[in-house]
Design an enzyme around this catalytic site. Structure first.
Site, mmCIF file in Angstrom:
data_model
loop_
_atom_site.group_PDB
_atom_site.id
_atom_site.type_symbol
_atom_site.label_atom_id
_atom_site.label_comp_id
_atom_site.label_asym_id
_atom_site.label_seq_id
_atom_site.Cartn_x
_atom_site.Cartn_y
_atom_site.Cartn_z
ATOM 1 N N GLU A 56 0.415 -1.508 -0.036
ATOM 2 C CA GLU A 56 0.067 0.321 0.052
ATOM 3 C C GLU A 56 1.046 1.059 -0.578
ATOM 4 O OE1 GLU A 56 -1.896 -3.365 2.529
ATOM 5 O OE2 GLU A 56 -0.308 -2.241 2.517
ATOM 6 N N CYS A 84 -2.350 -2.556 7.235
ATOM 7 C CA CYS A 84 -2.016 -2.868 8.671
ATOM 8 C C CYS A 84 -1.974 -1.027 8.892
ATOM 9 C CB CYS A 84 -0.521 -3.309 8.419
ATOM 10 S SG CYS A 84 0.563 -2.114 7.817
ATOM 11 N N CYS A 87 -0.342 1.275 7.351
ATOM 12 C CA CYS A 87 -0.401 1.780 5.674
ATOM 13 C C CYS A 87 -2.029 2.277 5.696
ATOM 14 C CB CYS A 87 -0.916 0.263 5.059
ATOM 15 S SG CYS A 87 0.438 -0.633 4.348
#
Length: 159
Positions: A56, A84, A87
């Site tokens: 990402e 996560c 990101c």
């Protein structure tokens, strides 16, 4: 050429699968800008020894570099797996409008990518002991010097 959410998500999944064969992690992402341009990213954490090289983040970096901006307002982030916290924060800072993902964090944990402690860091105050964060009480003038310089700068780019 991909045009739907399902098409772009399939592209992210294809990138993720191909990245495994290129010694990368099983994660892929695509940023689609407000005007429809697509930018790919793959996970290169272990290949580049860079813990921030998530798919990402890589897609966001690629889009921003190509578009000459740090503001991706109106963009959509398609990613092979639930982002996560790092990101998600990157997507927020980039002003991404929406995130679409395939597998979730529990699927990732089942494959050996368990980010639960990182999510818990933000959700469970007691977990903050894994990375203590504290403000040191130094002279306020010292602490504010960078911001004072920023506010006085004529050449700054606000974000």
């Amino acid at each position: 050429m991909p045009t739907t959410d399902a098409d772009f998500l399939a592209r992210a999944l294809s990138l993720a699968t191909a990245n495994v064969a290129d010694n990368g992690g099983p994660f892929g992402a695509v940023i689609v800008s407000a005007d429809g341009q697509a930018f790919d990213g793959v996970n290169r954490v272990t290949a580049a020894n860079d813990p921030t090289a998530h798919a990402e983040v890589s897609a966001i970096r690629n889009a921003c570099a190509a578009l000459g901006t740090f503001n991706l307002s109106g963009a959509v982030l398609y990613t092979s797996c639930e982002p996560c916290p790092m990101c998600l924060a990157a997507a927020l800072w980039a002003r991404v409008e929406r995130v679409v993902f395939a597998a979730n964090r529990h699927d990732a944990a089942g494959a050996g990518f368990d980010d639960a402690a990182f999510y818990e860091f933000f959700e469970v105050p007691a977990r903050r002991s894994m990375l203590p964060v504290e403000q040191l009480g130094i002279n306020e003038g010292q602490a504010m010097a960078p911001f004072n310089a920023w506010n006085a700068a004529d050449h700054r780019t606000d974000y």
